[in-house]
Design an enzyme around this catalytic site. Structure first.
Site, mmCIF file in Angstrom:
data_model
loop_
_atom_site.group_PDB
_atom_site.id
_atom_site.type_symbol
_atom_site.label_atom_id
_atom_site.label_comp_id
_atom_site.label_asym_id
_atom_site.label_seq_id
_atom_site.Cartn_x
_atom_site.Cartn_y
_atom_site.Cartn_z
ATOM 1 N N ASP A 236 0.845 -1.205 0.000
ATOM 2 C CA ASP A 236 0.000 0.000 0.000
ATOM 3 C C ASP A 236 0.880 1.255 0.000
ATOM 4 O O ASP A 236 0.592 2.223 -0.698
ATOM 5 C CB ASP A 236 -0.921 -0.007 1.225
ATOM 6 N N HIS A 264 -4.461 -3.740 6.455
ATOM 7 C CA HIS A 264 -4.194 -3.944 5.026
ATOM 8 C C HIS A 264 -5.511 -4.366 4.378
ATOM 9 O O HIS A 264 -5.848 -5.554 4.301
ATOM 10 C CB HIS A 264 -3.134 -5.021 4.792
HETATM 11 P P1 NAX Z 1 -1.705 -18.231 -4.497
HETATM 12 O O1 NAX Z 1 -3.094 -18.764 -4.434
HETATM 13 O O2 NAX Z 1 -1.031 -18.113 -5.802
HETATM 14 O O3 NAX Z 1 -0.774 -19.088 -3.547
HETATM 15 C C1 NAX Z 1 -1.139 -19.418 -2.249
HETATM 16 C C2 NAX Z 1 -0.298 -20.602 -1.851
HETATM 17 O O4 NAX Z 1 -0.547 -20.831 -0.477
HETATM 18 C C3 NAX Z 1 -0.662 -21.869 -2.601
HETATM 19 O O5 NAX Z 1 0.510 -22.487 -3.089
HETATM 20 C C4 NAX Z 1 -1.345 -22.703 -1.551
HETATM 21 O O6 NAX Z 1 -1.174 -24.092 -1.767
HETATM 22 C C5 NAX Z 1 -0.616 -22.217 -0.300
HETATM 23 N N1 NAX Z 1 -1.282 -22.556 0.945
HETATM 24 C C6 NAX Z 1 -2.607 -22.663 1.203
HETATM 25 N N2 NAX Z 1 -2.782 -23.067 2.467
HETATM 26 C C7 NAX Z 1 -1.560 -23.225 3.007
HETATM 27 C C8 NAX Z 1 -1.081 -23.632 4.277
HETATM 28 N N3 NAX Z 1 -1.929 -24.019 5.238
HETATM 29 N N4 NAX Z 1 0.237 -23.684 4.492
HETATM 30 C C9 NAX Z 1 1.112 -23.344 3.524
HETATM 31 N N5 NAX Z 1 0.723 -22.957 2.299
HETATM 32 C C10 NAX Z 1 -0.592 -22.889 2.057
HETATM 33 O O7 NAX Z 1 -1.780 -16.809 -3.755
HETATM 34 P P2 NAX Z 1 -0.737 -15.607 -3.794
HETATM 35 O O8 NAX Z 1 -1.078 -14.721 -4.941
HETATM 36 O O9 NAX Z 1 0.629 -16.121 -3.673
HETATM 37 O O10 NAX Z 1 -1.178 -14.801 -2.471
HETATM 38 C C11 NAX Z 1 -0.916 -15.318 -1.189
HETATM 39 C C12 NAX Z 1 -1.585 -14.470 -0.122
HETATM 40 O O11 NAX Z 1 -1.085 -13.132 -0.143
HETATM 41 C C13 NAX Z 1 -3.106 -14.338 -0.294
HETATM 42 O O12 NAX Z 1 -3.710 -14.476 0.979
HETATM 43 C C14 NAX Z 1 -3.279 -12.903 -0.756
HETATM 44 O O13 NAX Z 1 -4.548 -12.378 -0.422
HETATM 45 C C15 NAX Z 1 -2.163 -12.227 0.015
HETATM 46 N N6 NAX Z 1 -1.764 -10.908 -0.442
HETATM 47 C C16 NAX Z 1 -1.352 -10.018 0.497
HETATM 48 C C17 NAX Z 1 -0.908 -8.766 0.178
HETATM 49 C C18 NAX Z 1 -0.477 -7.810 1.234
HETATM 50 O O14 NAX Z 1 -0.162 -6.673 0.874
HETATM 51 N N7 NAX Z 1 -0.450 -8.153 2.513
HETATM 52 C C19 NAX Z 1 -0.890 -8.302 -1.233
HETATM 53 C C20 NAX Z 1 -0.941 -9.410 -2.218
HETATM 54 C C21 NAX Z 1 -1.850 -10.549 -1.832
HETATM 55 O O15 NAX Z 1 -3.180 -10.160 -2.050
#
Ligand code: NAX
Length: 407
Positions: A236, A264
């Site tokens: 952000d 966030h």
């Molecule tokens: P993806 O869906 O591409 O990847 C998520 C990964 O997490 C997958 O490989 C999945 O298998 C894994 N996963 C699910 N449950 C798990 C667990 N219990 N233990 C370990 N791994 C697990 O998502 P991606 O684009 O990489 O985003 C990841 C997270 O970041 C999401 O929650 C998203 O909302 C969040 N974000 C946070 C941001 C921030 O500024 N704080 C910005 C970007 C993003 O939106």
């Protein structure tokens, strides 16, 4: 996922025991008793190098090759790799993050790393591909890879945890449903971090809802000091800086003191009143205050949605970049007079409820962080901060209701 199950697919260990100097001289602790402390064990295979003096900089030694007349100043690596866990390592953000960690961009060009790639069992085949690609980068700083769905292996002796993995919100899913699913993940990870991580572990939560996930994990790990827990609002901040630079027609480096307050989420407040452009208050450079109060704030709040619409996928490379910026800003001293944004456990500053994970203007001395005090807050800013903090309190109440936080 069955936590604790041994599902490691690959582990490269033991490479971190010595280190290669830039001259390619192998170091090895076993037969080198002379030096202690960081950088110990420095010598050549044949003992041709002798340590002449240790400079003021940690791990910088002046070396002389006895076979040659010349003196060399060689910067050598820390001999002890740090262990960095990345959860969600098979996901989109993980893919943009891991290679930059392996390259030395995050922890520095002299700091070897062992990366723990943590994901769920079904993601392990994909993770194996990521491991192969990491190996194929042949980074001299990468001293080991642990790819696993086991929380014990994933968090064993780690110094940093970047908690990215979580379940994304599906159509029709309520916020409470999402919190219920992800909250459980972060309870388990918090407990595992307390049990297995190194004593100096620091944790950055990226997976959403990142503030409340961080709060849940922190509460599940009461023995890990509260000042080690962070959640990410740096994306952000970076988005806000870009919008201000574009509007003012200045280079991005001209923008400083940009704090994000609160959660966030689209309620976060990018504090343009205290931000600066080339050292001047933003409102002196961008005199259209109505643009700042409306379009600017909304553009930053909706930026994730705009990226999603345009790309058909969420922010990934920019999110990974923000995670890297966050770690660097936490681990290194902040530039004089500036601050950055990261969510920390509130100490009650600015009347914000103690104990919640909230974004503040933050300064680091390289070891500890402080919430910058005395930042001016006018009526408009206060109303924005109240709204975003109220959302954090609602999420906390929801998590408490779900049994994820102590009542
Ligand atoms: P993806 O869906 O591409 O990847 C998520 C990964 O997490 C997958 O490989 C999945 O298998 C894994 N996963 C699910 N449950 C798990 C667990 N219990 N233990 C370990 N791994 C697990 O998502 P991606 O684009 O990489 O985003 C990841 C997270 O970041 C999401 O929650 C998203 O909302 C969040 N974000 C946070 C941001 C921030 O500024 N704080 C910005 C970007 C993003 O939106």
């Amino acid at each position: 996922m069955k936590s604790g199950s041994r599902s490691r697919i690959q582990q490269i260990q033991g490479q971190g025991r010595g280190c290669e100097t830039p001259a390619g001289l192998k170091t090895d602790r076993a037969d080198q008793p002379a030096l202690q402390g960081p950088g110990r064990g420095i010598h050549s295979r044949g003992g041709a190098m002798t340590v002449l003096a240790q400079s003021g900089m940690q791990n910088t030694f002046r070396l002389r090759a006895s076979s040659e007349i010349a003196y060399f100043a060689l910067e050598i690596m820390n001999s002890t790799p740090i262990r960095v866990a990345v959860t969600g390592a098979a996901g989109a953000i993980g893919y943009s993050l891991l290679f930059r960690i392996a390259s030395g961009e995050v922890f520095g060009p002299n700091q070897p790393v062992i990366i723990h790639l943590v994901d769920i069992e079904p993601a392990l085949p994909v993770l194996q591909g990521v491991v192969m690609e990491l190996e194929d980068c042949a980074s001299p700083l990468l001293k080991g890879l642990v790819a696993t769905a086991s929380l014990e292996e994933g968090f064993k002796d780690i110094n940093w945890a970047l908690l990215v993995g979580s379940v994304s919100r599906k159509p029709g899913m309520e916020r409470k449903d999402l919190l219920g699913i992800n909250g459980k993940i972060f309870t388990g990870q918090g407990q595992a971090i307390q049990k297995y991580a190194a004593k100096d572990v620091r944790i950055l939560v990226v997976g959403n809802p990142c503030n409340t996930n961080c709060l849940i994990a922190m509460n599940a790990a009461p023995e890990v000091p509260r000042d080690r827990w962070f959640a990410m609002t740096r994306l952000d901040e970076n988005r806000a800086k870009t919008q201000l630079a574009k509007k003012a027609g200045v280079d991005i480096s001209a923008i400083s003191n940009l704090a994000i307050w609160g959660n966030h989420s689209p309620t976060m407040f990018p504090d343009f009143y205290n931000a600066r452009i080339n050292g001047k208050p933003v409102t002196e450079v961008i005199t259209d205050e109505s643009w700042l109060k409306t379009d600017f704030v909304t553009t930053v709040a909706q930026r994730g949605t705009s990226v999603l619409k345009a790309r058909g996928a969420g922010s990934a490379a920019s999110a990974a970049n923000a995670a890297i910026d966050s770690v660097k800003s936490i681990a290194n001293p902040t530039k004089a007079g500036d601050w950055h944004s990261v969510c920390v456990c509130s100490d009650g500053s600015y009347g914000i409820e103690k104990g919640i994970i909230c974004s503040f203007p933050i300064r680091s001395n390289g070891k500890t962080l402080e919430i910058v005090q005395g930042v001016a807050i006018n009526e408009f800013s206060q109303s924005k901060i109240d709204a975003t903090v109220n959302e954090l309190k609602d999420e906390k109440a929801m998590a408490t209701e779900l049994g994820l936080l102590p009542a």
